[in-house]
Write a protein that holds these residues in place. Sequence first.
Motif, PDB file in Angstrom:
ATOM      1  N   LEU A  90      22.088  65.560  25.235  1.00  0.00           N
ATOM      2  CA  LEU A  90      22.796  66.422  24.299  1.00  0.00           C
ATOM      3  C   LEU A  90      23.644  65.587  23.352  1.00  0.00           C
ATOM      4  CD1 LEU A  90      23.322  67.724  27.483  1.00  0.00           C
ATOM      5  CD2 LEU A  90      23.583  69.718  26.032  1.00  0.00           C
ATOM      6  N   ILE A  91      23.937  66.126  22.179  1.00  0.00           N
ATOM      7  CA  ILE A  91      24.911  65.511  21.277  1.00  0.00           C
ATOM      8  C   ILE A  91      26.289  65.766  21.880  1.00  0.00           C
ATOM      9  CG2 ILE A  91      25.814  65.404  18.934  1.00  0.00           C
ATOM     10  CD1 ILE A  91      23.172  66.623  17.982  1.00  0.00           C
ATOM     11  N   ASN A  92      27.036  64.696  22.101  1.00  0.00           N
ATOM     12  CA  ASN A  92      28.272  64.783  22.874  1.00  0.00           C
ATOM     13  C   ASN A  92      29.496  64.814  21.961  1.00  0.00           C
ATOM     14  OD1 ASN A  92      30.263  64.607  24.828  1.00  0.00           O
ATOM     15  ND2 ASN A  92      30.011  62.399  25.117  1.00  0.00           N
ATOM     16  N   PHE A  93      30.214  65.936  21.970  1.00  0.00           N
ATOM     17  CA  PHE A  93      31.489  66.053  21.249  1.00  0.00           C
ATOM     18  C   PHE A  93      32.635  66.313  22.226  1.00  0.00           C
ATOM     19  CE2 PHE A  93      28.375  67.284  17.981  1.00  0.00           C
ATOM     20  CZ  PHE A  93      28.760  66.455  16.944  1.00  0.00           C
ATOM     21  N   SER A  94      32.484  65.850  23.462  1.00  0.00           N
ATOM     22  CA  SER A  94      33.475  66.202  24.476  1.00  0.00           C
ATOM     23  C   SER A  94      34.213  65.000  25.056  1.00  0.00           C
ATOM     24  CB  SER A  94      32.797  66.985  25.616  1.00  0.00           C
ATOM     25  OG  SER A  94      31.872  66.172  26.299  1.00  0.00           O
ATOM     26  N   SER A  95      34.091  63.816  24.431  1.00  0.00           N
ATOM     27  CA  SER A  95      34.782  62.645  24.975  1.00  0.00           C
ATOM     28  C   SER A  95      35.598  61.939  23.895  1.00  0.00           C
ATOM     29  CB  SER A  95      33.775  61.665  25.585  1.00  0.00           C
ATOM     30  OG  SER A  95      33.090  60.957  24.580  1.00  0.00           O
ATOM     31  N   TYR A  96      36.519  61.082  24.352  1.00  0.00           N
ATOM     32  CA  TYR A  96      37.442  60.382  23.451  1.00  0.00           C
ATOM     33  C   TYR A  96      36.933  58.996  23.048  1.00  0.00           C
ATOM     34  CZ  TYR A  96      40.765  63.525  25.917  1.00  0.00           C
ATOM     35  OH  TYR A  96      41.400  64.592  26.485  1.00  0.00           O
ATOM     36  N   ASN A  97      35.667  58.737  23.204  1.00  0.00           N
ATOM     37  CA  ASN A  97      35.127  57.404  22.940  1.00  0.00           C
ATOM     38  C   ASN A  97      34.985  57.202  21.431  1.00  0.00           C
ATOM     39  OD1 ASN A  97      33.948  54.901  23.267  1.00  0.00           O
ATOM     40  ND2 ASN A  97      32.000  55.688  24.045  1.00  0.00           N
ATOM     41  N   TYR A  98      36.130  57.163  20.737  1.00  0.00           N
ATOM     42  CA  TYR A  98      36.152  57.265  19.286  1.00  0.00           C
ATOM     43  C   TYR A  98      35.334  56.189  18.578  1.00  0.00           C
ATOM     44  CZ  TYR A  98      39.875  60.705  19.894  1.00  0.00           C
ATOM     45  OH  TYR A  98      40.595  61.815  20.259  1.00  0.00           O
ATOM     46  N   LEU A  99      35.408  54.955  19.052  1.00  0.00           N
ATOM     47  CA  LEU A  99      34.717  53.862  18.368  1.00  0.00           C
ATOM     48  C   LEU A  99      33.491  53.384  19.134  1.00  0.00           C
ATOM     49  CD1 LEU A  99      37.685  51.750  16.936  1.00  0.00           C
ATOM     50  CD2 LEU A  99      36.443  53.669  15.908  1.00  0.00           C
ATOM     51  N   GLY A 100      33.063  54.153  20.123  1.00  0.00           N
ATOM     52  CA  GLY A 100      31.840  53.815  20.849  1.00  0.00           C
ATOM     53  C   GLY A 100      31.938  52.556  21.678  1.00  0.00           C
ATOM     54  N   LEU A 101      33.162  52.199  22.110  1.00  0.00           N
ATOM     55  CA  LEU A 101      33.346  50.939  22.827  1.00  0.00           C
ATOM     56  C   LEU A 101      33.245  51.085  24.343  1.00  0.00           C
ATOM     57  CD1 LEU A 101      36.196  49.397  20.641  1.00  0.00           C
ATOM     58  CD2 LEU A 101      33.722  49.002  20.523  1.00  0.00           C
ATOM     59  N   ALA A 102      33.288  52.304  24.859  1.00  0.00           N
ATOM     60  CA  ALA A 102      33.058  52.504  26.290  1.00  0.00           C
ATOM     61  C   ALA A 102      31.567  52.326  26.546  1.00  0.00           C
ATOM     62  CB  ALA A 102      33.512  53.894  26.715  1.00  0.00           C
ATOM     63  N   GLY A 103      31.217  51.254  27.215  1.00  0.00           N
ATOM     64  CA  GLY A 103      29.813  50.913  27.399  1.00  0.00           C
ATOM     65  C   GLY A 103      29.313  49.839  26.450  1.00  0.00           C
ATOM     66  N   ASP A 110      60.874  52.923  16.754  1.00  0.00           N
ATOM     67  CA  ASP A 110      61.566  52.328  17.900  1.00  0.00           C
ATOM     68  C   ASP A 110      60.657  52.159  19.112  1.00  0.00           C
ATOM     69  OD1 ASP A 110      64.514  52.434  16.874  1.00  0.00           O
ATOM     70  OD2 ASP A 110      63.692  54.416  16.455  1.00  0.00           O
ATOM     71  N   ILE A 111      59.823  53.155  19.382  1.00  0.00           N
ATOM     72  CA  ILE A 111      58.979  53.125  20.579  1.00  0.00           C
ATOM     73  C   ILE A 111      57.559  53.541  20.201  1.00  0.00           C
ATOM     74  CG2 ILE A 111      58.670  53.963  22.938  1.00  0.00           C
ATOM     75  CD1 ILE A 111      61.645  54.840  22.870  1.00  0.00           C
ATOM     76  N   TRP A 112      56.640  52.609  20.340  1.00  0.00           N
ATOM     77  CA  TRP A 112      55.226  52.928  20.201  1.00  0.00           C
ATOM     78  C   TRP A 112      54.644  53.147  21.594  1.00  0.00           C
ATOM     79  CZ3 TRP A 112      53.251  54.161  15.712  1.00  0.00           C
ATOM     80  CH2 TRP A 112      53.742  53.592  14.532  1.00  0.00           C
ATOM     81  N   MET A 113      53.924  54.232  21.750  1.00  0.00           N
ATOM     82  CA  MET A 113      53.232  54.471  23.019  1.00  0.00           C
ATOM     83  C   MET A 113      51.761  54.715  22.719  1.00  0.00           C
ATOM     84  SD  MET A 113      51.783  57.192  24.820  1.00  0.00           S
ATOM     85  CE  MET A 113      51.079  57.195  26.474  1.00  0.00           C
ATOM     86  N   GLY A 114      50.903  54.337  23.629  1.00  0.00           N
ATOM     87  CA  GLY A 114      49.485  54.614  23.448  1.00  0.00           C
ATOM     88  C   GLY A 114      48.759  54.583  24.773  1.00  0.00           C
ATOM     89  N   THR A 115      47.494  54.956  24.740  1.00  0.00           N
ATOM     90  CA  THR A 115      46.669  54.911  25.944  1.00  0.00           C
ATOM     91  C   THR A 115      45.554  53.892  25.764  1.00  0.00           C
ATOM     92  OG1 THR A 115      45.289  56.726  25.130  1.00  0.00           O
ATOM     93  CG2 THR A 115      47.139  57.314  26.541  1.00  0.00           C
ATOM     94  N   LEU A 116      45.053  53.419  26.883  1.00  0.00           N
ATOM     95  CA  LEU A 116      43.947  52.471  26.879  1.00  0.00           C
ATOM     96  C   LEU A 116      42.606  53.171  27.069  1.00  0.00           C
ATOM     97  CD1 LEU A 116      45.544  49.754  29.218  1.00  0.00           C
ATOM     98  CD2 LEU A 116      45.717  49.939  26.722  1.00  0.00           C
ATOM     99  N   SER A 117      42.629  54.485  27.254  1.00  0.00           N
ATOM    100  CA  SER A 117      41.440  55.202  27.708  1.00  0.00           C
ATOM    101  C   SER A 117      40.601  55.807  26.600  1.00  0.00           C
ATOM    102  CB  SER A 117      41.863  56.320  28.664  1.00  0.00           C
ATOM    103  OG  SER A 117      42.795  57.175  28.033  1.00  0.00           O
ATOM    104  N   LYS A 118      41.034  55.704  25.365  1.00  0.00           N
ATOM    105  CA  LYS A 118      40.301  56.350  24.273  1.00  0.00           C
ATOM    106  C   LYS A 118      39.647  55.269  23.412  1.00  0.00           C
ATOM    107  CE  LYS A 118      43.347  60.261  24.808  1.00  0.00           C
ATOM    108  NZ  LYS A 118      44.061  59.717  25.990  1.00  0.00           N
ATOM    109  N   THR A 119      40.243  54.898  22.310  1.00  0.00           N
ATOM    110  CA  THR A 119      39.660  53.841  21.485  1.00  0.00           C
ATOM    111  C   THR A 119      39.441  52.558  22.275  1.00  0.00           C
ATOM    112  OG1 THR A 119      40.475  54.658  19.365  1.00  0.00           O
ATOM    113  CG2 THR A 119      40.205  52.289  19.567  1.00  0.00           C
ATOM    114  N   LEU A 120      40.346  52.235  23.212  1.00  0.00           N
ATOM    115  CA  LEU A 120      40.278  50.949  23.903  1.00  0.00           C
ATOM    116  C   LEU A 120      39.413  50.979  25.159  1.00  0.00           C
ATOM    117  CD1 LEU A 120      43.877  49.551  23.368  1.00  0.00           C
ATOM    118  CD2 LEU A 120      41.823  49.280  21.970  1.00  0.00           C
ATOM    119  N   ALA A 121      38.707  52.071  25.403  1.00  0.00           N
ATOM    120  CA  ALA A 121      37.584  52.098  26.344  1.00  0.00           C
ATOM    121  C   ALA A 121      37.933  51.664  27.757  1.00  0.00           C
ATOM    122  CB  ALA A 121      36.446  51.221  25.793  1.00  0.00           C
ATOM    123  N   SER A 122      39.151  51.956  28.196  1.00  0.00           N
ATOM    124  CA  SER A 122      39.576  51.508  29.516  1.00  0.00           C
ATOM    125  C   SER A 122      40.334  52.640  30.202  1.00  0.00           C
ATOM    126  CB  SER A 122      40.448  50.250  29.357  1.00  0.00           C
ATOM    127  OG  SER A 122      40.884  49.778  30.608  1.00  0.00           O
TER     128      SER A 122
END
Length: 380
Positions: free
Chosen positions: A33-46, A225-237
């Motif tokens: 299927l065409i997948n629109f349900s994940s955060y793999n924004y830049l295709g780096l997971a895998g 003052d404070i940058w926060m982010g996740t590793l699980s989306k663009t950064l594929a972790s």
Amino acid sequence: MRQGAAQFGVASPFFRLRAGSSAAHSHIAGRELINFSSYNYLGLAGHPEVSAAAKAAIDEYGTSVSASRIVSGERPFHQALERALADFYEVDDALALVSGHATNVSVIGQLLGPRDLILHDEYAHNSIVLGAKLSGAQRLPFPHNDWQSLTELLRTHRRQAERCLIAVEGIYSMDGDYPDLPRLLEIKKRFAAWLMVDEAHSLGVLGPSGGGIASHFSVDGREVDIWMGTLSKTLASCGGFVAGSQELIDQLRYLAPGFLYSVGLSPADGAAALQALKILQREPERVSRLQNGGQRLLEGFRELGIDPGPSQGFAIVPWIVGSSLRAVQLSEQLLQTGIDVQPILYPAVPERRARLRFFVSSEHSAQDIEGTLTQIAALL
């Protein structure tokens, strides 16, 4: 939910078993299927380089560092990742934690207390709200992206508080829009407040080269003052991080419970995130493809008369349906036509704002986007 699904004769859209990686295409029950349900924004997971980095880290350090970092869990890849994140945001230092959700909870809970004030966008992530509650500070939500209301709240309440934090997101995951960062910087300076920006969905998505909301507005990263982010989306972790001044990071490194009392980031996760960040900086064309795909999907929705809410077409494009039942039904119907998209239901959003939420990837082809719009048009 089970009772409702049985009563209305619809299948549950939750916990569907997917095979393979979270790429532009997914596999459910043997169907592609065409997948629109994940955060793999830049295709780096895998991505082969990301996977290879994770495997090499396991070979050298094992599957776990087996201790909190202050005890004996500190490893070279931790320091390399944090240095890379700090440089990316043009700030002094950064700190990586094992959970994105726990990062917000622990950072906000540690930095503020009962004599303080926290103002956050009404659509802020659950982790920001829980962190504010944990801190014991007075917590005041303000209407979504409404800087005038934020200003009025500060005029009324700021003088009674010792410290003050304004918390917003770089891109809001439900609506796909973003705040006016320059305006927020002016407000936080005027009222002597800290500004925290959660870049979970804007890192790698906003800005000409994926530098996030600061890049989008051409703002110096040190102004926030404070940058926060996740590793699980663009950064594929998997995990989270906070970046900012040396004083901020030192405070959190030695005192934030979510870091101090948790095992250090695993070798595979740390190495994967570091390699994904390198690819993001090396291949800005991925960001261009992502943004073009998001803009085309948004444009197509409008052509079809679909309400996309306030989305700006940067990776997240909702289809506001206005009924949880209808959202589930549409998700199932689209699944049958080869499109994997999740419904967002009450109470995650108000019932009148129930929706299908489309996450675009740089790896979605033009044919994927156009084919999806064609299927939706036929369904309508």
